[in-house]
Design an enzyme around this catalytic site. Sequence first.
Site, PDB file in Angstrom:
ATOM      1  N   CYS A  14       1.374 -22.619   1.536  1.00  0.00           N
ATOM      2  CA  CYS A  14       2.339 -23.614   1.090  1.00  0.00           C
ATOM      3  C   CYS A  14       1.797 -24.464  -0.052  1.00  0.00           C
ATOM      4  CB  CYS A  14       2.771 -24.487   2.261  1.00  0.00           C
ATOM      5  SG  CYS A  14       3.754 -23.587   3.472  1.00  0.00           S
ATOM      6  N   THR A  44      20.009 -33.150   2.460  1.00  0.00           N
ATOM      7  CA  THR A  44      19.022 -33.914   3.227  1.00  0.00           C
ATOM      8  C   THR A  44      17.638 -33.262   3.198  1.00  0.00           C
ATOM      9  OG1 THR A  44      19.847 -32.808   5.227  1.00  0.00           O
ATOM     10  CG2 THR A  44      20.638 -35.053   4.805  1.00  0.00           C
ATOM     11  N   HIS A  45      17.472 -32.215   2.395  1.00  0.00           N
ATOM     12  CA  HIS A  45      16.161 -31.542   2.265  1.00  0.00           C
ATOM     13  C   HIS A  45      15.589 -31.189   3.633  1.00  0.00           C
ATOM     14  CE1 HIS A  45      15.694 -32.644  -2.064  1.00  0.00           C
ATOM     15  NE2 HIS A  45      16.574 -33.556  -1.689  1.00  0.00           N
ATOM     16  N   ASP A  47      14.764 -28.537   6.984  1.00  0.00           N
ATOM     17  CA  ASP A  47      13.964 -27.321   7.072  1.00  0.00           C
ATOM     18  C   ASP A  47      14.787 -26.061   6.857  1.00  0.00           C
ATOM     19  OD1 ASP A  47      11.409 -28.568   7.944  1.00  0.00           O
ATOM     20  OD2 ASP A  47      12.723 -29.288   9.532  1.00  0.00           O
ATOM     21  N   ASP A  64      11.005 -18.591   3.605  1.00  0.00           N
ATOM     22  CA  ASP A  64       9.736 -19.079   3.073  1.00  0.00           C
ATOM     23  C   ASP A  64       8.897 -17.859   2.717  1.00  0.00           C
ATOM     24  OD1 ASP A  64      10.205 -21.784   3.645  1.00  0.00           O
ATOM     25  OD2 ASP A  64       8.266 -22.061   4.578  1.00  0.00           O
ATOM     26  N   GLY A 135      14.699  -5.687   4.625  1.00  0.00           N
ATOM     27  CA  GLY A 135      13.866  -6.462   3.717  1.00  0.00           C
ATOM     28  C   GLY A 135      13.948  -5.945   2.301  1.00  0.00           C
ATOM     29  N   HIS A 136      13.059  -6.490   1.463  1.00  0.00           N
ATOM     30  CA  HIS A 136      13.068  -6.092   0.062  1.00  0.00           C
ATOM     31  C   HIS A 136      11.655  -6.234  -0.496  1.00  0.00           C
ATOM     32  CE1 HIS A 136      15.153  -5.113  -3.616  1.00  0.00           C
ATOM     33  NE2 HIS A 136      14.451  -6.030  -4.241  1.00  0.00           N
TER      34      HIS A 136
HETATM   35 CO    CO Z   1      10.092 -26.949   7.220  1.00  0.00          CO
HETATM   36 CO    CO Z   2      10.692 -23.969   4.559  1.00  0.00          CO
HETATM   37 CO    CO Z   3      15.060 -29.928  10.787  1.00  0.00          CO
END
Ligand code: CO
Ligand code: CO
Ligand code: CO
Length: 346
Positions: A14, A44-45, A47, A64, A135-136
């Site tokens: 990350c 609200t950004h 997850d 991700d 998938g790719h």
């Molecule tokens: Co997160």
């Molecule tokens: Co994420």
């Molecule tokens: Co959340």
Amino acid sequence: MKIDLLQMVEYGGCSAKIPPKQLEEILKYLPVPIDPDILVGIDTHDDAGVYRVNNELALVFTTDFFPPVCSDPYEFGQIAAANSISDIYAMGGDPVIALNILMFPASKLPITAFAEILRGGFDKASEAGVRIIGGHTIDDSPPKYGLAVLGYVHPEKIITNAAAKPGDNLILTKRIGTGIILAGQRLGMADESDIAEVKRLMKQLNNAGAAIMKKNNVKGATDITGFGLGGHALKMATASKVSIGINMKSVPLIGKTYSLIDEGCIPGASFTNLEYAGRDIDFSDGLDYNLKMIAFDAQTSGGLLMCASPDKTDKMLEELKAAGLPDAAVIGEVRKSGEKHLYLYS
Ligand code: CO
Ligand code: CO
Ligand code: CO
């Protein structure tokens, strides 16, 4: 030939996220879809996004992916998958199906490395009860891997980063320091035991913590990843229209995280995270430099940061410890909205 994926990257996991300031610039140009069935959107950004199918069922959807955080392809696959699935747990969802997203330099690495990354992802997904159904793949260097994950949640049982209430305690379920220890590894300064511990924590699913959130009707939570503990706490405070206080002395740390900073092990992501969030944070006078940088250390596959009402906090801590999360600790509290959104003290 022994494969070492870390030879191919400058920063992995990350830490490779686009700096938050730039991301904010980019998001300005992103049109926001309007639909009453979007229960959690990009504003609200949070997850993951949440979309209502009917009154009983909503879909939690997230992706991700990132460059290697470790040398071994199988372990990299496991860590990337655990990290991708975590966003479903952070929303109170049950992860169900996933797609592989893989960028792989077929001319630079043996095909066995390719297979090992996918096997690691498959095994970790299986542990979470997730079926990978497609998938790719793109030819690209350095390799990057992750999942797009779909989960189920009851529309009334969504856990968001916008539901922190003044008076709640904040519990963190995993120790902090993955970015700093991994930087130390790169510089040959980290202990083997700390590196092993970081890998163990990054591979660990957040399922046990999520189950305890659901059991105790937790409404507000997020997981700690690339923006660091401070960055994700700040997003939670902003989305919830509250202030959050974190006692940095009570944040559990991995091994030599604190002293490595004295030796210069500070990943670049910590500075960009701090630079972005700094204007909305109050740093208490007593807070030392190391703890300040630790607050913005980019975590890969970090723990859950959950709100616990005062009457349930002790019980939840006991349950988390009994569920194999011995480091779970109260690290701060939700306050009424103050001058700043985040207060870091020690
Ligand atoms: Co997160
Ligand atoms: Co994420
Ligand atoms: Co959340």
